[in-house]
Design an enzyme around this catalytic site. Structure first.
Site, short mmCIF file in Angstrom:
data_model
loop_
_atom_site.label_atom_id
_atom_site.label_comp_id
_atom_site.label_asym_id
_atom_site.label_seq_id
_atom_site.Cartn_x
_atom_site.Cartn_y
_atom_site.Cartn_z
N ARG A 60 0.85 -1.21 0.00
CA ARG A 60 0.00 0.00 0.00
C ARG A 60 0.89 1.26 0.00
NH1 ARG A 60 -2.36 -3.65 -0.47
NH2 ARG A 60 -2.25 -2.76 -2.54
N ASP A 97 -3.66 7.44 3.60
CA ASP A 97 -2.76 8.02 2.58
C ASP A 97 -2.38 9.44 2.99
OD1 ASP A 97 -4.59 10.06 1.47
OD2 ASP A 97 -5.74 8.38 0.65
N HIS A 112 -7.32 7.28 11.67
CA HIS A 112 -7.02 5.85 11.52
C HIS A 112 -5.54 5.58 11.24
CE1 HIS A 112 -11.50 4.78 10.49
NE2 HIS A 112 -11.30 5.04 11.77
N THR A 180 -17.43 8.66 2.34
CA THR A 180 -17.31 7.61 3.35
C THR A 180 -18.63 6.85 3.44
OG1 THR A 180 -16.92 7.11 5.70
CG2 THR A 180 -17.71 9.34 5.20
#
Ligand code: APR
Length: 236
Positions: A60, A97, A112, A180
């Site tokens: 990732r 990210d 998160h 979301t």
């Protein structure tokens, strides 16, 4: 719609980065980049197979750092908005990210965690990391291997900076959720907290995820974020 917002909280999810080339989580197959979420996003999955989890986040991270992944106009407009808006502004992202900061956002909370960080399980110190790492990587504080994990909040763990987020939600007059699905608590309940002070709540998403928002604007983030946020800037 209130004429003049003084305090705004924005929550973003995977949908804002979809047009930057990063897949959302809840595609129809229920897998995250071909892996069951339990295997790669839970403390139990990490205990069962740490090598798989290290490799997954290494991939990732490399994807995020590749030339194909760049902030899109939704990230850029939010950064521009933050600098032009005269009131209070907090951007809370569930995304790991770094596209918001690459676009120029500053007052930003990664609730998160972040792909470009790792933390030491002994000291809880957090380090920047752009390279691959795994069980054999020597920790920068302990000087021994086996103590490092991705700085990612997994299912069952406490999201970061919740006090700051709750304070902002309880005093905002506009709350906007962008891209979301509203499947993951506590972010899914933020619009309800914002309503305590009767904030106007808005969802920007191709699909409506809840009837609890006051307003739903359908479309892709790169198109509707600039259009919607322009309406929140004061006209002189
Ligand atoms: N623009 C705006 N929204 C979009 C776009 C787009 N171009 N494409 C998809 N979406 C929307 C989808 O309609 C969906 O509602 O983005 C949402 C993505 O939902 P999820 O994949 O569930 O992502 P998110 O809500 O961020 O997930 C929350 O779950 O797996 C955990 O910790 C992980 O932070 C993540 C959390």
């Amino acid at each position: 719609m209130r004429a003049r917002a003084e305090s705004i909280v924005v929550l973003t999810g995977a949908g804002i980065s979809a047009e930057s080339g990063i897949k959302t989580f809840r595609a129809a197959d229920g897998l995250w980049e071909n892996h069951p979420i339990d295997d790669v996003a839970t403390p139990e999955g990490f205990e069962r197979n740490p090598q798989l989890v290290y490799e997954f986040y290494n991939q990732r991270r490399q994807q995020l750092l590749s030339d194909h992944v760049k902030p899109n106009s939704a990230h850029s407009y939010l950064a521009k908005f933050e600098h032009e808006f005269p009131g209070k502004f907090l951007l809370v992202t569930q995304n790991v990210d770094n596209l918001h900061e690459r676009a120029g956002s500053e007052n930003l909370v990664h609730m998160h965690g972040e792909l470009l960080k790792m933390h030491c399980l002994n000291s809880q110190l957090i380090f920047d990391i752009a390279e691959d790492f795994n069980f054999d990587t020597e920790c920068r504080c302990c000087r021994s291997p086996g103590n490092l994990r991705p700085h990612i909040v997994w299912f069952g763990e406490m999201p970061l900076q919740m006090n700051k987020i709750n304070q902002a939600l309880e005093s905002c007059d506009v709350f906007v959720a962008i891209g979301t699905s509203g499947n993951v608590y506590p972010a899914s309940g933020f619009y309800q907290t914002a309503k305590i002070r009767r904030a106007h709540t808005v969802e920007l998403n191709p699909e409506s995820t809840s009837s609890g928002f006051d307003e739903h604007i359908a479309g892709n983030a790169s198109e509707i974020v600039p259009k919607y946020f322009e309406t929140l800037l004061p006209v002189y």
